[in-house]
Design an enzyme around this catalytic site. Structure first.
Site, short mmCIF file in Angstrom:
data_model
loop_
_atom_site.label_atom_id
_atom_site.label_comp_id
_atom_site.label_asym_id
_atom_site.label_seq_id
_atom_site.Cartn_x
_atom_site.Cartn_y
_atom_site.Cartn_z
N ASN A 71 35.55 45.86 61.07
CA ASN A 71 34.91 46.15 59.79
C ASN A 71 33.88 47.25 59.99
OD1 ASN A 71 35.11 45.08 57.00
ND2 ASN A 71 32.90 44.86 57.20
N CYS A 125 52.27 37.00 25.13
CA CYS A 125 53.55 36.47 25.58
C CYS A 125 54.61 36.61 24.49
CB CYS A 125 53.36 35.00 25.95
SG CYS A 125 54.86 34.15 26.48
N CYS A 178 51.40 33.94 31.29
CA CYS A 178 50.89 33.47 30.01
C CYS A 178 50.03 32.24 30.25
CB CYS A 178 52.04 33.14 29.06
SG CYS A 178 51.49 32.38 27.50
N HIS A 230 44.15 35.22 46.81
CA HIS A 230 43.58 35.57 45.50
C HIS A 230 44.65 36.06 44.53
CE1 HIS A 230 39.41 36.12 47.59
NE2 HIS A 230 39.74 34.86 47.41
N PHE A 264 34.84 45.99 47.21
CA PHE A 264 33.97 45.35 46.22
C PHE A 264 32.50 45.44 46.59
CE2 PHE A 264 38.10 43.39 45.72
CZ PHE A 264 38.26 43.41 44.35
N ALA A 299 39.32 43.62 51.37
CA ALA A 299 39.43 44.89 50.64
C ALA A 299 39.28 46.11 51.53
CB ALA A 299 38.38 44.93 49.52
N CYS A 329 55.60 32.65 23.33
CA CYS A 329 54.74 31.76 22.54
C CYS A 329 53.55 32.46 21.90
CB CYS A 329 54.25 30.60 23.40
SG CYS A 329 53.02 31.08 24.64
N CYS A 351 51.96 29.12 28.17
CA CYS A 351 53.24 28.52 28.58
C CYS A 351 53.61 28.80 30.03
CB CYS A 351 54.37 28.98 27.65
SG CYS A 351 54.87 30.71 27.88
#
Length: 262
Positions: free
Chosen positions: A221, A157, A132, A124, A41, A30, A160, A135
């Site tokens: 960093n 969705c 969905c 990630h 974070f 991040a 469905c 489905c």
């Protein structure tokens, strides 16, 4: 330390490692995107200082999809206006030069691709689409935000009626493409870590794999990381500053056909 500027000797040492590497990769977190206006974070102004990490768990999503999506809709307003910064562009340039073979990232913002990086593994997932949970149909995130903004919370969705979920890895879910990332790390002789606190596993195993195979580890960093002890070079300054200087040094060394004596 970061405000005083990057240490020239550290930049030179890092450039020397990358120029001489046979197969170098980058690993980002991040901290590479904070200059683009996306909060990290775990830093001093990090997202988890303001909100409980529980909201990013799969259990929370399944139990409270409406509250989850209201939180994510707020986050997306920042993500979708963000543009790649100097660090993203420098990494993309290093890839185009053949110095970096791939970028393995913990980020879900898509800024590496927007900057021009081609070989990107998103451990990630991505916030650029949703899927969905019933489905599996995928939706571009702009379609999902229109659903939310029209009052459909959580978004559903069209096929469905199942609940949509960002195509990101929530706490409690397995990471994506980890086997591919591990294979890359195992054949790499250098890894450039940019903007990761190296506290989230299994993603943080990537630099460890490189080290265990005899490769070099460079960490950029602002704050100390959990894996500073394995680093061959620690560069404690802003990602944008460090990456700009590193790119300049590598270009200079390539033109001269020289390396820095270690």
């Amino acid at each position: 330390m970061g405000e005083a500027g990057c240490d020239v000797r550290d930049i030179e040492e890092a450039a020397n490692i990358l120029v001489n590497a046979r197969h170098a990769i980058a690993f980002t977190g991040a901290g590479i995107s904070t200059e683009s206006g996306i909060p990290d974070f775990r830093g001093p102004q990090g997202l988890w200082k303001q909100y409980s990490p529980e909201i990013a768990t799969i259990d929370y999503f399944l139990q409270h999809p409406k509250e989850f999506w209201l939180f994510y809709r707020m986050r997306m307003s920042t993500l979708f206006t963000a543009k790649p910064n100097r660090a993203h562009r420098a990494l993309a340039e290093l890839e185009s030069m053949g110095v970096i073979k791939a970028v393995i990232t913990q980020n879900v913002d898509g800024l590496h691709q927007a900057a021009g990086s081609k070989n990107v593994i998103e451990l990630h997932g991505t916030m650029r689409r949703a899927v969905c949970i019933a489905c599996g149909r995928a939706y571009p995130m702009d379609v999902v935000t229109r659903k939310i903004d029209s009052g459909q919370v959580p978004p559903l969705c069209d096929e469905c009626g199942g609940v949509l979920k960002p195509d990101t890895v929530l706490f409690g879910e397995p990471v994506k493409d980890f086997d591919r990332a591990r294979e890359l790390a195992m054949i790499s002789d250098a890894v450039l870590v940019v903007g990761s606190s190296l506290t989230v596993y299994p993603a943080a195993y990537i630099p460890l794999f490189v080290k265990e195979m005899g490769g070099k580890v460079i960490i950029i960093n602002m704050e100390p990381t959990e894996l500073d002890y394995i680093a061959d070079v620690n560069i404690r300054c802003k990602a944008g500053d460090a990456m700009e200087k590193l790119l300049e040094k590598i270009i200079e060394m390539r033109k001269q056909g020289t390396t820095v004596t270690q």
